[in-house]
Design a protein around this motif. Structure first.
Motif, PDB file in Angstrom:
ATOM      1  N   LEU A  63       3.991 105.359  17.114  1.00 29.10           N
ATOM      2  CA  LEU A  63       5.356 105.428  16.584  1.00 29.10           C
ATOM      3  C   LEU A  63       6.031 104.062  16.646  1.00 29.10           C
ATOM      4  O   LEU A  63       7.205 103.920  16.293  1.00 29.10           O
ATOM      5  CB  LEU A  63       6.177 106.430  17.376  1.00 29.10           C
ATOM      6  CG  LEU A  63       5.901 107.913  17.068  1.00 29.10           C
ATOM      7  CD1 LEU A  63       6.686 108.802  18.030  1.00 29.10           C
ATOM      8  CD2 LEU A  63       6.275 108.235  15.627  1.00 29.10           C
ATOM      9  N   ALA A  64       5.294 103.062  17.079  1.00 28.90           N
ATOM     10  CA  ALA A  64       5.888 101.749  17.346  1.00 28.90           C
ATOM     11  C   ALA A  64       6.577 101.161  16.118  1.00 28.90           C
ATOM     12  O   ALA A  64       7.622 100.511  16.230  1.00 28.90           O
ATOM     13  CB  ALA A  64       4.813 100.777  17.846  1.00 28.90           C
ATOM     14  N   ASN A  65       6.008 101.405  14.943  1.00 31.18           N
ATOM     15  CA  ASN A  65       6.605 100.855  13.726  1.00 31.18           C
ATOM     16  C   ASN A  65       8.020 101.371  13.515  1.00 31.18           C
ATOM     17  O   ASN A  65       8.919 100.623  13.147  1.00 31.18           O
ATOM     18  CB  ASN A  65       5.759 101.214  12.512  1.00 31.18           C
ATOM     19  CG  ASN A  65       4.360 100.646  12.630  1.00 31.18           C
ATOM     20  OD1 ASN A  65       4.173  99.580  13.209  1.00 31.18           O
ATOM     21  ND2 ASN A  65       3.377 101.376  12.118  1.00 31.18           N
ATOM     22  N   TYR A 243       8.276  88.729   7.651  1.00 32.85           N
ATOM     23  CA  TYR A 243       6.995  88.731   8.368  1.00 32.85           C
ATOM     24  C   TYR A 243       5.921  88.876   7.313  1.00 32.85           C
ATOM     25  O   TYR A 243       5.836  89.912   6.651  1.00 32.85           O
ATOM     26  CB  TYR A 243       6.898  89.902   9.342  1.00 32.85           C
ATOM     27  CG  TYR A 243       8.173  90.201  10.077  1.00 32.85           C
ATOM     28  CD1 TYR A 243       8.455  89.543  11.284  1.00 32.85           C
ATOM     29  CD2 TYR A 243       9.091  91.111   9.584  1.00 32.85           C
ATOM     30  CE1 TYR A 243       9.621  89.814  11.967  1.00 32.85           C
ATOM     31  CE2 TYR A 243      10.261  91.379  10.259  1.00 32.85           C
ATOM     32  CZ  TYR A 243      10.528  90.733  11.458  1.00 32.85           C
ATOM     33  OH  TYR A 243      11.683  91.007  12.126  1.00 32.85           O
ATOM     34  N   ALA A 244       5.125  87.878   7.185  1.00 36.40           N
ATOM     35  CA  ALA A 244       4.210  87.792   6.053  1.00 36.40           C
ATOM     36  C   ALA A 244       3.463  89.095   5.777  1.00 36.40           C
ATOM     37  O   ALA A 244       3.448  89.583   4.661  1.00 36.40           O
ATOM     38  CB  ALA A 244       3.236  86.656   6.272  1.00 36.40           C
ATOM     39  N   ALA A 245       2.861  89.706   6.808  1.00 34.58           N
ATOM     40  CA  ALA A 245       2.020  90.865   6.532  1.00 34.58           C
ATOM     41  C   ALA A 245       2.503  92.072   7.312  1.00 34.58           C
ATOM     42  O   ALA A 245       1.792  92.604   8.139  1.00 34.58           O
ATOM     43  CB  ALA A 245       0.569  90.555   6.890  1.00 34.58           C
ATOM     44  N   SER A 246       3.749  92.517   7.080  1.00 33.75           N
ATOM     45  CA  SER A 246       4.269  93.601   7.898  1.00 33.75           C
ATOM     46  C   SER A 246       4.324  94.897   7.118  1.00 33.75           C
ATOM     47  O   SER A 246       5.341  95.572   7.059  1.00 33.75           O
ATOM     48  CB  SER A 246       5.650  93.232   8.424  1.00 33.75           C
ATOM     49  OG  SER A 246       6.436  92.735   7.377  1.00 33.75           O
ATOM     50  N   TRP A 247       3.208  95.235   6.485  1.00 39.45           N
ATOM     51  CA  TRP A 247       3.166  96.453   5.682  1.00 39.45           C
ATOM     52  C   TRP A 247       3.439  97.696   6.513  1.00 39.45           C
ATOM     53  O   TRP A 247       4.050  98.652   6.031  1.00 39.45           O
ATOM     54  CB  TRP A 247       1.800  96.577   4.994  1.00 39.45           C
ATOM     55  CG  TRP A 247       1.708  95.657   3.835  1.00 39.45           C
ATOM     56  CD1 TRP A 247       1.081  94.448   3.802  1.00 39.45           C
ATOM     57  CD2 TRP A 247       2.273  95.863   2.548  1.00 39.45           C
ATOM     58  NE1 TRP A 247       1.225  93.859   2.580  1.00 39.45           N
ATOM     59  CE2 TRP A 247       1.955  94.726   1.778  1.00 39.45           C
ATOM     60  CE3 TRP A 247       3.039  96.875   1.972  1.00 39.45           C
ATOM     61  CZ2 TRP A 247       2.362  94.584   0.472  1.00 39.45           C
ATOM     62  CZ3 TRP A 247       3.421  96.732   0.668  1.00 39.45           C
ATOM     63  CH2 TRP A 247       3.093  95.592  -0.083  1.00 39.45           C
ATOM     64  N   ASN A 248       2.987  97.657   7.739  1.00 36.54           N
ATOM     65  CA  ASN A 248       3.202  98.838   8.568  1.00 36.54           C
ATOM     66  C   ASN A 248       4.685  99.094   8.773  1.00 36.54           C
ATOM     67  O   ASN A 248       5.148 100.225   8.737  1.00 36.54           O
ATOM     68  CB  ASN A 248       2.467  98.713   9.906  1.00 36.54           C
ATOM     69  CG  ASN A 248       2.709  97.365  10.548  1.00 36.54           C
ATOM     70  OD1 ASN A 248       2.990  96.373   9.847  1.00 36.54           O
ATOM     71  ND2 ASN A 248       2.614  97.289  11.860  1.00 36.54           N
ATOM     72  N   TYR A 249       5.496  98.003   8.954  1.00 34.90           N
ATOM     73  CA  TYR A 249       6.944  98.192   9.106  1.00 34.90           C
ATOM     74  C   TYR A 249       7.565  98.682   7.794  1.00 34.90           C
ATOM     75  O   TYR A 249       8.406  99.574   7.774  1.00 34.90           O
ATOM     76  CB  TYR A 249       7.613  96.872   9.528  1.00 34.90           C
ATOM     77  CG  TYR A 249       7.144  96.373  10.871  1.00 34.90           C
ATOM     78  CD1 TYR A 249       6.838  97.262  11.901  1.00 34.90           C
ATOM     79  CD2 TYR A 249       7.015  95.009  11.115  1.00 34.90           C
ATOM     80  CE1 TYR A 249       6.401  96.801  13.127  1.00 34.90           C
ATOM     81  CE2 TYR A 249       6.589  94.539  12.339  1.00 34.90           C
ATOM     82  CZ  TYR A 249       6.278  95.435  13.351  1.00 34.90           C
ATOM     83  OH  TYR A 249       5.848  94.984  14.551  1.00 34.90           O
TER      84      TYR A 249
END
Ligand SMILES: Nc1ncnc2c1ncn2[C@@H]1O[C@H](COP(=O)(O)OP(=O)(O)OP(=O)(O)O)[C@@H](O)[C@H]1O
Ligand SMILES: [Mg+2]
Lengths: 282, 346
Positions: A63-65, A243-249
């Motif tokens: 659940l961190a995202n 953030y360049a690669a923050s797809w999860n967020y």
């Protein structure tokens, strides 16, 4: 009689076959539409290292995202902005559009047809086409970076006016004439007869307006550079540059944003279907 | 209560004139029916009285006050529409009480008036229903209730029964008449059904193409039509027209019909009601096309040359389609019209 008995099973069989084919086709279409959404939800629960693995359910779901989205970024503020702007636009738009639609359907005044055509013609123009002049106008009115700048230009919606006008045209004129004889003024007829009668179509339009604005991106991005005025879609888009690669967020945020849409859809399914039917888009 | 005076009323839609200078006097408490074929301007005239259409010329007065420039609500009239025009989102009670609410009548008084009207019309049990939950006849009654509660000076009806089935129409016809006898409110009633006009009216106004053809009581119009149009319009089955010529004090008509008459010489059309023609078995000028026994009387369709007529006889007949027969009529039962002007000669 015997002939008929022979034929009925055949037609029934054909009908079943056709129905099965339809079910398969719509099933495939459904999956095509649902899959990206499932994938979005799936990524929302992954750690950043696992973002691009191909399992639908990651082994160490987290659940961190979501925690990140709500703590590290003012995402609640974005949601509030979106909610506030969408609600204001919806309420104000319905207020003016019902009156405009009624005037165009019923009142006689010079230039009525011209005004209707002018409104109708804006169907042909999409936002990207007029965004630069619109920006210049809104800027010169001093509404850059303000709620007014987010709300006011989004109010006008030719489709809403058109739909309401058509609906009012379908109300028998005698009902209004009866009210006129009963002693009602135009204003009273509008409030006591027309508005109550247009409840179904108004609720359909309300959903449409709300969702359109909840999901709007281009205009909020253009008009509000101040992060405290960002709406959700702008906020989400901004993850990628921060953030360049923050797809999860991004996916976690998108999932949160999709929830009101989903709730609205489930609660108001009937009205949405009605609005699609009346607009001939079904 | 009030009288309605229409003086030289004209209605134009742009260049098109649909009402050509009409004069009508409706007396206090009178039930006047406007009747005529479709498109003759009945609804237009009624809507001019109501204030829903502007009056292009002439004057309309209600209770001795010229109302040309008054709004509908200031004219103190109530109107019942063909499609009922009930407010779909209001209950029966709210529909009937809407006008009272607008004129700020106190809640108790409004309630009493609505209940009173509901009693008169037998709507007591339906007050909480919505129009969508009512039958056609019940909706019609609610529309009438809405008119009654306002206690108007004039009732206006525009074909209120034409959406009902035949049986209900007869019943509602009687109810409207009974209502009028009870309330004695001046009424103008539009219909294209001459039977409705005959049975309900104190006086009938027959219209055609925006002109008045004739005004009179039902029996006056039946007995004394001034034109072929009125003669043909009133009465069911309709009157028969038999062309012929008048010469030397005798009318010679098609199919050997002849009788003494002191009208002016020349072409003429004889008009005779179906029940005033008799069969004369000796003759053979008329072909029997159809024989329709209805029990009490028998209807026969006859033809001679181009002319077709209907007669009704009260005794049984042995005639059959294909047979031939002759006709007779008493001079006193025949009206004569000028074939060119279609006006009454005699
Ligand atoms: N808004 C309008 N513009 C132009 N002409 C009109 C308009 N309204 C009615 N008319 C014409 O006026 C004439 C009379 O119409 P009206 O509705 O009064 O007829 P009516 O006698 O009530 O017929 P019906 O029995 O069919 O109801 C018709 O020829 C109609 O075409
Ligand atoms: Mg009419």
């Amino acid at each position: 009689m015997s002939k008929r008995n022979k034929h009925i099973p055949v037609t029934k069989g054909q009908a079943t076959t056709v129905r099965i084919i339809w079910m398969i086709v719509s099933g495939i279409l459904g999956i095509l539409i649902l899959f990206p959404l499932l994938w979005m939800v799936s990524i929302a629960f992954r750690t950043s290292e696992q973002t691009f693995t191909s399992q639908l359910i990651a082994p160490d779901a987290t659940l961190a995202n979501f925690v990140h989205v709500f703590t590290e970024v003012p995402f609640l503020l974005y949601m509030w902005n979106s909610f506030f702007v969408s609600t204001m636009v919806t309420v104000i738009a319905l207020f003016f559009h019902t009156m405009a639609g009624y005037a165009l359907a019923r009142l006689r005044f010079p230039g009525r047809e011209f005004i209707f055509l002018a409104i109708f013609s804006t169907f042909l123009v999409s936002l990207p086409v007029i965004i630069v002049p619109l920006f210049v106008i809104v800027k010169s009115m001093g509404m850059l970076n303000s709620y007014a700048g987010l709300i006011i230009p989004a109010i006008f919606n030719a489709f809403g006016i058109f739909l309401l006008r058509q609906y009012y045209l379908s109300i028998p004129r005698e009902i209004e004439e009866a009210a006129l004889i009963d002693g009602a003024s135009y204003w009273r007829i509008y409030l006591s007869i027309i508005l109550p009668l247009s409840k179904p179509i108004m609720s359909a339009l309300a959903i449409l307006f709300f969702l359109t604005n909840w999901n709007s991106f281009l205009w909020p991005l253009t008009i509000a550079s101040d992060p405290s005025l960002w709406m959700v879609q702008v906020g989400i888009a901004n993850f990628s540059s921060q953030y360049a690669a923050s797809w999860n967020y991004m996916m976690a945020a998108s999932t949160v944003v999709a929830i009101p849409t989903l709730v609205l859809f489930i609660v108001f399914q009937k009205q949405i279907m009605d609005s699609l039917k009346t607009s001939g888009l079904k | 209560m009030a009288s309605v005076e229409i003086r030289n009323a004209v209605k134009k839609y742009g260049e098109v004139q649909v009402i050509h200078g009409v004069d009508i006097d409706v007396g206090d408490g009178e039930f006047v029916v406007l009747v005529g074929p479709s498109g003759c301007g009945k609804s237009t005239l009624l809507r001019m009285i109501a204030g829903l259409e502007e009056i292009s010329g002439g004057t309309i007065s209600i209770a001795d006050e010229v109302v040309n420039d008054l709004e509908p609500k200031e004219r103190n009239i109530a109107m019942v529409f063909q499609n009922y025009a009930l407010y779909p989102h209001m209950t029966v009670a709210e529909n009937m009480g809407f006008s009272l609410r607008l004129s700020r009548v106190s809640k108790d008084e409004a309630k009493a008036k609505v209940e009173n009207a509901a009693d008169i019309l037998g709507l007591g049990a339906l007050l909480d229903r919505y129009p969508g939950q009512l039958s056609g006849g019940q909706r019609q009654r609610v529309a009438m209730g809405r008119a009654i509660v306002r206690d108007p000076k004039v009732f206006l009806f525009d074909e209120p029964l034409s959406n009902l089935d035949a049986k209900l129409r007869v019943q509602m016809r009687a109810e409207i008449k009974a209502l009028h006898r009870r309330l004695k409110t001046t009424t103008v009633y539009v219909t294209h059904d001459q039977v409705e006009a005959m049975t309900m009216a104190d006086r009938i106004v027959i219209m055609r193409d925006g002109h008045i053809q004739q005004i009179g009581t039902p029996l006056e119009l039946y007995d004394n039509p001034q034109s072929m149009f009125v003669a043909g319009f009133i009465g069911s089955p309709s009157i028969n027209f038999i062309p012929g010529t008048l010469k030397d004090g005798t009318f010679h008509g098609i199919g050997g019909l002849s009788f003494a008459s002191d009208g002016p010489e020349g072409d003429a059309v004889a008009a005779i009601r179906p029940n005033k023609l008799g069969l004369s078995p000796g003759g053979s000028e008329w072909d029997v096309l159809e024989v329709e026994p209805t029990g009490a009387e028998t209807m026969l369709m006859l033809q001679a040359g181009e002319v077709q007529i209907t007669i009704s006889v009260s005794d049984r007949t042995t005639l059959e389609p294909g047979d031939k027969t002759g006709l007779s009529a008493l001079p006193g039962d025949v009206m004569l019209f000028d074939p060119k002007t279609e006006k009454r000669i005699l």
